[in-house]
Write an enzyme that holds these catalytic residues in place. Structure first.
Site, PDB file in Angstrom:
ATOM      1  N   GLU A  72      -5.891  -8.037   0.193  1.00 57.00           N
ATOM      2  CA  GLU A  72      -6.619  -7.820   1.658  1.00 57.00           C
ATOM      3  C   GLU A  72      -8.166  -7.381   1.428  1.00 57.00           C
ATOM      4  OE1 GLU A  72      -4.968  -4.934   4.221  1.00 57.00           O
ATOM      5  OE2 GLU A  72      -2.796  -5.585   3.704  1.00 57.00           O
TER       6      GLU A  72
ATOM      7  N   GLU B 208       0.761  -1.318  -0.175  1.00 58.77           N
ATOM      8  CA  GLU B 208      -0.054  -0.136   0.108  1.00 58.77           C
ATOM      9  C   GLU B 208       0.927   1.213  -0.088  1.00 58.77           C
ATOM     10  OE1 GLU B 208      -2.834  -0.106   3.298  1.00 58.77           O
ATOM     11  OE2 GLU B 208      -3.998  -1.765   2.241  1.00 58.77           O
TER      12      GLU B 208
HETATM   13  C1  FCB Z   1      -4.817  -2.051   5.523  1.00 60.23           C
HETATM   14  C2  FCB Z   1      -3.436  -2.643   6.098  1.00 60.23           C
HETATM   15  C3  FCB Z   1      -3.422  -3.712   6.866  1.00 60.23           C
HETATM   16  C4  FCB Z   1      -4.435  -3.391   8.069  1.00 60.23           C
HETATM   17  C5  FCB Z   1      -5.954  -3.121   7.088  1.00 60.23           C
HETATM   18  C6  FCB Z   1      -7.195  -2.868   8.108  1.00 60.23           C
HETATM   19  O1  FCB Z   1      -4.704  -0.677   5.003  1.00 60.23           O
HETATM   20  O2  FCB Z   1      -2.618  -2.862   4.917  1.00 60.23           O
HETATM   21  O3  FCB Z   1      -2.062  -3.582   7.667  1.00 60.23           O
HETATM   22  O4  FCB Z   1      -4.343  -2.359   8.982  1.00 60.23           O
HETATM   23  O5  FCB Z   1      -5.784  -2.294   6.338  1.00 60.23           O
END
Ligand code: FCB
Length: 437
Positions: free
Chosen positions: A351, A167
């Site tokens: 994610e 990210e």
């Molecule tokens: C993302 C992150 C992870 C966690 C989630 C909720 O942005 O990569 O580490 O904090 O959000």
């Protein structure tokens, strides 16, 4: 759950994700200090001053945690390695205990038939490098490449996939413009430098990975759907700008060799010298793109300094983070990114998940609903032509949710932060059933 494996294409991978600082326990095993330790030690930055010294004690309990993933029927595990655990000073002498730890961890994954998906930077910058300006410093990409070589020399032969950076938006904008993550800076010049240097670091790491003949190299970006708060021309323009610096800046660098014009109207005067020359480095060929997706935002124009907008509350149901639940956004990004930037390149959801104020023995229905809706969106995206190859749940365990400490619970497995006991939640059992059906 309202799906089983057979609803997804053959070979589709289901995974869970974590990150080093959020679970390992950075006080153990000779890891160096990180800017997250410093950020957390400064009052007002992190809820209750929570830090990652013990976290989930995964450093000592990793075998149990991998057993949980094997038991659930997962195919892969997206984990990260900590720069400061590998090189406590950021450069120079490696920490043998750190290298041994990741070596054991990867072997333990393979013993359980979990494909290791590594990320090399999930935000715990060594404090010594923060002292030198952190991501504002143009030498950071070179030192990141050195770190990449040290850790990959040790574990690179056994990985399924690698992404250098998690990210880049969070590294750049969230940490240097909004100041909500370490190092907590709020400065437009620092932001422009960090946003560009993190992509250069990605490129330098890709060079090293190719040099080591490591295959399946990708990038992981986060995306948030940007709605204009109203249909006024000003709000529509504001939402397009939010979309620009959040969703299009980094993939612009990675896949188009250019940054979005509406973003450069504000950032160009603050960019590091010679930035235009770095796109061949940044845009080297990749094998996949990972998308992290959670929510959408409502953007309203204001009269403050650039970017001259703010977020307003939206009408949809929200998670414990206050994030609106908007699965349509996941479908949008998977189809849009392949049509506009990545073509046939394999995509992964790297994610997705939700925080819920879970107590033990909860029915966990909000999380199952959230995952059902987002897996539906993913399936629709596949039907509409997106080359999606896998889906990763955030997160295996309740863990250190950065500035929000241990309060926000994203895990499929509950963690009692007094005893560190793990208890699978109902969503864990439901997913396990769906994956094994
Ligand atoms: C993302 C992150 C992870 C966690 C989630 C909720 O942005 O990569 O580490 O904090 O959000």
């Amino acid at each position: 759950m309202n799906f089983t494996r057979s609803d997804f294409p053959d070979g589709f991978l289901f995974a869970a994700a974590t990150s080093a600082y959020q679970i390992e326990g950075h006080g153990f095993g000779g890891a160096g200090r990180t800017h997250w330790d410093d950020f957390a030690a400064t009052p007002g930055n992190v809820l209750r001053g929570d830090h990652g010294a013990i976290a989930c004690d995964h450093y000592h309990r990793y075998e149990d945690d991998l057993d949980l993933m094997e038991g659930m029927g997962l195919d892969a595990y997206r984990f990260s390695t900590s720069w400061a655990r590998v090189l406590p000073e950021g450069r120079g002498q490696p920490n043998p205990q750190g290298l041994d730890f990741y070596d054991r961890l990867v072997d333990a994954m393979l013993e359980r038939n979990l494909k290791p998906m590594a990320t090399l930077y999930h935000w715990e910058l060594p404090s010594t490098l923060a002292d030198l300006g952190g991501w504002r410093n143009p030498d950071l990409p070179k030192w990141f490449a050195d770190y990449t070589r040290v850790i990959m020399d040790r574990i690179g032969d056994r990985l399924y996939s690698v992404a250098p950076v998690n990210e880049p938006w969070c590294v750049g904008w969230l940490s240097h413009f909004l100041g909500q993550h370490a190092p907590g800076v709020r400065d437009i010049r620092a932001t422009a430098h960090a946003m560009h240097h993190i992509l250069c670091a990605h490129g330098r790491a890709v060079e090293v990975l190719r040099d080591l003949n490591i295959s399946n190299v990708g990038a992981v970006c986060n995306f948030e759907y940007a709605h204009p708060a109203t249909q006024s021309a000003a709000d529509i323009k504001a939402a397009a700008l939010y979309d620009g610096y959040y969703n299009r800046f980094f993939i612009g660098g990675l896949f188009k060799g250019a940054y979005p014009e509406n973003v450069m109207q504000g950032l160009e005067p603050h960019m590091p010298k010679g930035w235009q020359d770095d796109f061949p480095l940044i845009g080297q060929k990749l094998d996949w793109l990972g998308l992290n997706y959670y929510t959408c935002k409502r953007i309203s124009a204001n009269t403050e300094a650039w970017p001259s907008h703010s977020e307003v509350e939206g009408p949809l149901d929200k998670t414990q983070m206050g994030w609106e639940i908007h699965p349509e956004g996941l479908h949008h990004f998977l189809t849009w990114v392949s049509q506009t930037h990545t073509g046939d390149l394999p995509l992964y959801v790297t994610e997705n998940g939700m925080a819920n104020p879970d107590v033990l023995a909860t029915a966990d229905t909000p999380r199952m609903d959230y995952l059902n809706q987002h897996l539906d969106a993913a399936r629709r995206a596949i039907a509409d032509g997106a080359p999606l190859k896998g889906y990763t749940f955030w997160s295996l365990l309740d863990n250190y949710e950065w500035a929000l400490g241990y309060e926000k619970r994203f895990g499929l497995v509950h963690v009692d932060f007094e005893t560190l006991e793990r208890t699978p939640k109902a969503s864990y059992h439901a997913l396990s059933k769906a994956l094994k059906a």
